[in-house]
Write a protein that holds these residues in place. Sequence first.
Motif, PDB file in Angstrom:
ATOM      1  N   GLN A   1       0.817  -1.376  -0.090  1.00  0.00           N
ATOM      2  CA  GLN A   1      -0.027   0.102  -0.047  1.00  0.00           C
ATOM      3  C   GLN A   1       0.957   1.304   0.020  1.00  0.00           C
ATOM      4  O   GLN A   1       1.822   1.408   0.797  1.00  0.00           O
ATOM      5  CB  GLN A   1      -0.910   0.054   1.226  1.00  0.00           C
ATOM      6  N   GLU A   2       0.490   2.119  -1.057  1.00  0.00           N
ATOM      7  CA  GLU A   2       1.394   3.032  -0.973  1.00  0.00           C
ATOM      8  C   GLU A   2       0.207   4.487  -0.596  1.00  0.00           C
ATOM      9  O   GLU A   2      -0.798   4.514  -0.812  1.00  0.00           O
ATOM     10  CB  GLU A   2       1.624   3.556  -2.511  1.00  0.00           C
ATOM     11  N   CYS A   3       0.828   5.371   0.345  1.00  0.00           N
ATOM     12  CA  CYS A   3       0.075   6.628   0.938  1.00  0.00           C
ATOM     13  C   CYS A   3       0.868   7.784   1.234  1.00  0.00           C
ATOM     14  O   CYS A   3       2.176   7.474   1.373  1.00  0.00           O
ATOM     15  CB  CYS A   3      -0.703   6.077   2.056  1.00  0.00           C
ATOM     16  N   ASP A   4       0.385   8.880   1.585  1.00  0.00           N
ATOM     17  CA  ASP A   4       1.209  10.160   1.990  1.00  0.00           C
ATOM     18  C   ASP A   4       0.962   9.834   3.528  1.00  0.00           C
ATOM     19  O   ASP A   4       0.470   9.502   4.026  1.00  0.00           O
ATOM     20  CB  ASP A   4       0.443  11.332   1.382  1.00  0.00           C
ATOM     21  N   LEU A   5       2.275  10.357   3.967  1.00  0.00           N
ATOM     22  CA  LEU A   5       2.619  10.393   5.483  1.00  0.00           C
ATOM     23  C   LEU A   5       2.337  11.947   5.816  1.00  0.00           C
ATOM     24  O   LEU A   5       2.935  12.929   5.580  1.00  0.00           O
ATOM     25  CB  LEU A   5       3.933  10.042   5.857  1.00  0.00           C
TER      26      LEU A   5
ATOM     27  N   PRO B   1       9.769  10.542   5.812  1.00  0.00           N
ATOM     28  CA  PRO B   1       9.330  10.803   4.446  1.00  0.00           C
ATOM     29  C   PRO B   1       7.957  11.301   4.189  1.00  0.00           C
ATOM     30  O   PRO B   1       6.975  11.274   5.205  1.00  0.00           O
ATOM     31  CB  PRO B   1       9.177   9.127   4.314  1.00  0.00           C
ATOM     32  N   ARG B   2       7.758  11.920   3.088  1.00  0.00           N
ATOM     33  CA  ARG B   2       6.239  12.069   2.912  1.00  0.00           C
ATOM     34  C   ARG B   2       5.343  11.338   2.129  1.00  0.00           C
ATOM     35  O   ARG B   2       4.355  11.302   2.161  1.00  0.00           O
ATOM     36  CB  ARG B   2       6.487  13.394   1.699  1.00  0.00           C
ATOM     37  N   ARG B   3       5.980  10.251   1.531  1.00  0.00           N
ATOM     38  CA  ARG B   3       5.174   9.194   0.886  1.00  0.00           C
ATOM     39  C   ARG B   3       5.857   7.851   1.314  1.00  0.00           C
ATOM     40  O   ARG B   3       7.061   7.727   1.378  1.00  0.00           O
ATOM     41  CB  ARG B   3       5.284   9.274  -0.547  1.00  0.00           C
ATOM     42  N   ILE B   4       5.080   7.155   1.827  1.00  0.00           N
ATOM     43  CA  ILE B   4       5.487   5.633   2.314  1.00  0.00           C
ATOM     44  C   ILE B   4       4.836   4.322   1.442  1.00  0.00           C
ATOM     45  O   ILE B   4       3.655   4.461   0.945  1.00  0.00           O
ATOM     46  CB  ILE B   4       5.148   5.385   3.807  1.00  0.00           C
ATOM     47  N   ILE B   5       5.493   3.371   1.351  1.00  0.00           N
ATOM     48  CA  ILE B   5       5.030   2.156   0.846  1.00  0.00           C
ATOM     49  C   ILE B   5       5.238   1.163   1.973  1.00  0.00           C
ATOM     50  O   ILE B   5       6.207   0.912   2.315  1.00  0.00           O
ATOM     51  CB  ILE B   5       5.770   1.460  -0.454  1.00  0.00           C
TER      52      ILE B   5
END
Length: 75
Positions: free
Chosen positions: A4-8, A57-61
Amino acid sequence: ETPQECDLILAGVQASGPARVYQVTAPAGAAPAPAGPWGPFSAPPATMAENSLPEAPRRIIVPPASLTVYAFEVR
């Protein structure tokens, strides 16, 4: 079942400096069995990884069947 990829998004705090990442991940395709010698879950053992990042991070997987903790200083 899939990464799953999302913004942190950090609301109300500002991350400062490097971040530590702790991640526990179940083996691919491993689903907990209903019963076994270790109680209700007798799937293969999970793995633990620890890493560092230069900043939060700003974006995580995140991998499937995992738990990820990001630790960082805040201002």
